[in-house]
Design an enzyme around this catalytic site. Structure first.
Site, PDB file in Angstrom:
ATOM      1  N   ASP A 275      -3.907   5.881  11.074  1.00 43.72           N
ATOM      2  CA  ASP A 275      -3.006   5.507   9.979  1.00 43.72           C
ATOM      3  C   ASP A 275      -1.723   6.328  10.116  1.00 43.72           C
ATOM      4  O   ASP A 275      -1.694   7.509   9.773  1.00 43.72           O
ATOM      5  CB  ASP A 275      -3.677   5.766   8.627  1.00 43.72           C
ATOM      6  CG  ASP A 275      -2.768   5.391   7.448  1.00 43.72           C
ATOM      7  OD1 ASP A 275      -1.575   5.096   7.671  1.00 43.72           O
ATOM      8  OD2 ASP A 275      -3.260   5.401   6.300  1.00 43.72           O
TER       9      ASP A 275
ATOM     10  N   SER B 229       0.813  -1.211   0.000  1.00 44.21           N
ATOM     11  CA  SER B 229       0.000   0.000   0.000  1.00 44.21           C
ATOM     12  C   SER B 229       0.851   1.268   0.000  1.00 44.21           C
ATOM     13  O   SER B 229       0.342   2.339  -0.306  1.00 44.21           O
ATOM     14  CB  SER B 229      -0.958  -0.009   1.184  1.00 44.21           C
ATOM     15  OG  SER B 229      -0.238  -0.204   2.379  1.00 44.21           O
TER      16      SER B 229
ATOM     17  N   HIS C  26       0.787   5.366   5.853  1.00 46.87           N
ATOM     18  CA  HIS C  26       0.658   6.035   4.543  1.00 46.87           C
ATOM     19  C   HIS C  26       0.783   7.533   4.754  1.00 46.87           C
ATOM     20  O   HIS C  26       0.693   8.019   5.867  1.00 46.87           O
ATOM     21  CB  HIS C  26      -0.709   5.696   3.935  1.00 46.87           C
ATOM     22  CG  HIS C  26      -0.939   4.229   3.870  1.00 46.87           C
ATOM     23  ND1 HIS C  26      -1.810   3.571   4.694  1.00 46.87           N
ATOM     24  CD2 HIS C  26      -0.361   3.289   3.112  1.00 46.87           C
ATOM     25  CE1 HIS C  26      -1.773   2.277   4.435  1.00 46.87           C
ATOM     26  NE2 HIS C  26      -0.887   2.077   3.474  1.00 46.87           N
TER      27      HIS C  26
END
Ligand SMILES: *[C@@H]1O[C@H](CO)[C@@H](O)[C@H](O)[C@H]1NC(C)=O
Ligand SMILES: *[C@@H]1O[C@H](CO)[C@@H](O)[C@H](O)[C@H]1NC(C)=O
Ligand SMILES: *[C@@H]1O[C@H](CO)[C@@H](O)[C@H](O)[C@H]1NC(C)=O
Ligand SMILES: *[C@@H]1O[C@H](CO)[C@@H](O)[C@H](O)[C@H]1NC(C)=O
Ligand SMILES: *[C@@H]1O[C@H](CO)[C@@H](O)[C@H](O)[C@H]1NC(C)=O
Ligand SMILES: *[C@@H]1O[C@H](CO)[C@@H](O)[C@H](O)[C@H]1NC(C)=O
Length: 434
Positions: free
Chosen positions: A409, A157, A412
């Site tokens: 998160d 990702s 990312h």
């Protein structure tokens, strides 16, 4: 202890508590668990005036234009720049490159849309060491450099985060078309391709978090284990491999977390598998090497001239806290160089990528039409704990008050955000003469 490290699961917003094993050495684990805890700036995040976000973002085009005033010059002929070392310097507006809602960014990376009120994370520019200039991203220059070509991103990702950033950077200036995007069981961001017709360019992303063929959790989150075939490239990208001209490979997080590894039909060991299964522990370094080697060999063994770019590890910043601790990445400023020694967290993984690139170049020989480069983003990423979505991976996380447990998160990057710099460096790599 809190989970020291967990890769984020693609569409799972719950904390992954099933497999909280550490992948790093004991010393590193202890450090991550007990060490430096960043100050919770939660109250700042939640209490900024509501109007801030709009005010900060409305002059988007002005910011985009201003961006170009930072461009010094392209690197002087013959001078070779090392973009991997440097510092983030204050440059108001520099990172406000696009509106991610308009380029189909994954919702969880669209921090502005999700209401993140502090936007200082967009006010920094990566200044490579020794005064080396890194020009702002130039969509026309990128598309010209890859005219008529197919650019493929393969990996986890983070590779997708970079691929998506590229789409956004290009689409602010040039029309584009979605050619396909899987909407099946694996979700809509796993496999996709865009075209930029004016330059006959295609950009694809292939979800292959181990690079090589894998079944299990990476395909279906309800499955506990990953079964990874270190001798076989990922099916789907391998089927298209002969069409690639530029390939960016980026994977490590899932390998660090562990899997059961195969060569042919034989299990050769595992990392982080349940002890009762009695697999031989193989650690993460060797499978990581093998995954890169198998993939690079598949891509190298082609008559088609191409550029292979091996991206290095981009670490997360949970800072030793549990992934569902709402204060796990609430920093609002980059680390200054030397402020925090993060290098040991990413160094081993980064070095494996360098070694594999070097070994592949040696196997290719000097006259190979396949160029192999390293996109070393480890340091610049490690300095940006402020650039992650954090709780703003979802819209308005404080809608019901300050949560006690909520998944952040911290891996990312927001779009726009520090990951755009990866593509600025990629552009320099692609423009460089061999
Ligand atoms: C981004 O674009 C969306 C869709 O066009 C729009 O609704 C939104 O207001 C824009 N956001 C900013 C901050 O300009
Ligand atoms: C940005 O630059 C473009 C092209 O030079 C120009 O047409 C546009 O008006 C500028 N926008 C702003 C807000 O300055
Ligand atoms: C760039 O600098 C890094 C860190 O010092 C080093 O590991 C790497 O080998 C350098 N790259 C080149 C191409 O010199
Ligand atoms: C798999 O087995 C073959 C044959 O023994 C060997 O040549 C190869 O190096 C092995 N690959 C891996 C990844 O262990
Ligand atoms: C693992 O080893 C133990 C002890 O030798 C044995 O009792 C158990 O059945 C083994 N488990 C598996 C899955 O082979
Ligand atoms: C590479 O090409 C050059 C020029 O054609 C030739 O002299 C040299 O022998 C080649 N090197 C190898 C390793 O094939």
């Amino acid at each position: 202890m809190g989970t020291a490290y967990q890769p984020l699961h693609p569409h799972n917003q719950k904390p992954a508590t099933k497999n909280p094993g550490c992948f790093l050495s004991k010393a590193v684990c202890a450090w991550l668990a007990c060490g430096f805890l960043s100050l919770a700036l939660l109250h700042l995040l939640c209490c900024s005036p509501a109007g801030t976000q709009q005010a900060v973002f409305s002059p988007l085009h002005q910011y985009i234009n201003n961006t170009y005033s930072f461009v010094s010059s392209v690197p002087v002929e013959g001078r070779s720049c090392n973009y991997s070392v440097g510092d983030w310097v204050w440059a108001p507006g520099y990172g406000r490159r696009y509106n991610a809602t308009e380029c189909n960014a994954k919702e969880s990376h669209d921090c502005i849309r999700n209401g993140r009120p502090d936007t200082r994370y967009l006010d920094w520019r990566w200044q490579p060491a020794a005064g080396c200039p890194l020009p702002a991203f130039d969509a026309g220059a990128f598309l010209t450099a890859v005219h008529g070509k197919h650019v493929a991103f393969i990996g986890d990702s983070m590779a997708r985060n970079q691929a998506q950033s590229l789409i956004c950077l290009l689409s602010t200036s040039f029309p584009y078309r979605l050619l396909y995007r899987d909407e099946g069981q694996l979700g809509k961001y796993k496999f996709w391709r865009y075209a930029f017709p004016a330059h006959d360019v295609k950009v694809s992303y292939y979800w292959n978090p181990f690079l090589v063929k894998a079944t299990g959790k990476s395909e279906d989150e309800t499955i506990r284990d990953n079964h990874v075939h270190l001798d076989k490239p990922g099916d789907r990208w391998a089927a298209d491999a002969d069409t690639f001209d530029v390939v960016v490979l980026g994977a490590a997080h899932w390998l660090l977390n562990g899997a059961i590894y195969y060569n042919g039909s034989e299990v050769i060991g595992a990392h982080n598998a349940p002890a009762e299964l009695n697999y031989t522990g193989v650690g993460y370094a060797w499978p990581l090497k093998m995954a890169y080697r198998t993939s690079v060999e598949r891509l190298r063994s082609s008559a088609r001239p191409r550029t292979l770019v091996l991206a290095t590890f981009s670490m997360s910043h949970f800072e030793g806290k549990a992934t569902d601790d709402p204060t796990s990445c609430t920093k609002t400023e980059p680390y200054k160089d030397g402020e925090k020694d993060n290098e040991w967290v990413y160094r081993e993984v980064r070095d494996i990528v360098y070694d594999e690139a070097e070994a592949a170049r040696a196997r290719s020989g000097e006259n190979s039409t396949v160029r192999i480069e390293v996109l070393d983003v480890s340091k610049l990423a490690s300095l940006r704990p402020d650039g992650h979505p954090g709780l703003y991976m979802r819209p308005n996380p404080f809608a019901n008050g300050v949560p006690e447990r909520m998944y952040s998160d911290c891996l990312h990057f927001c779009l726009p955000g520090p990951v755009d710099t990866f593509n600025e460096i990629l552009l320099q790599i692609l423009r460089k003469k061999r």
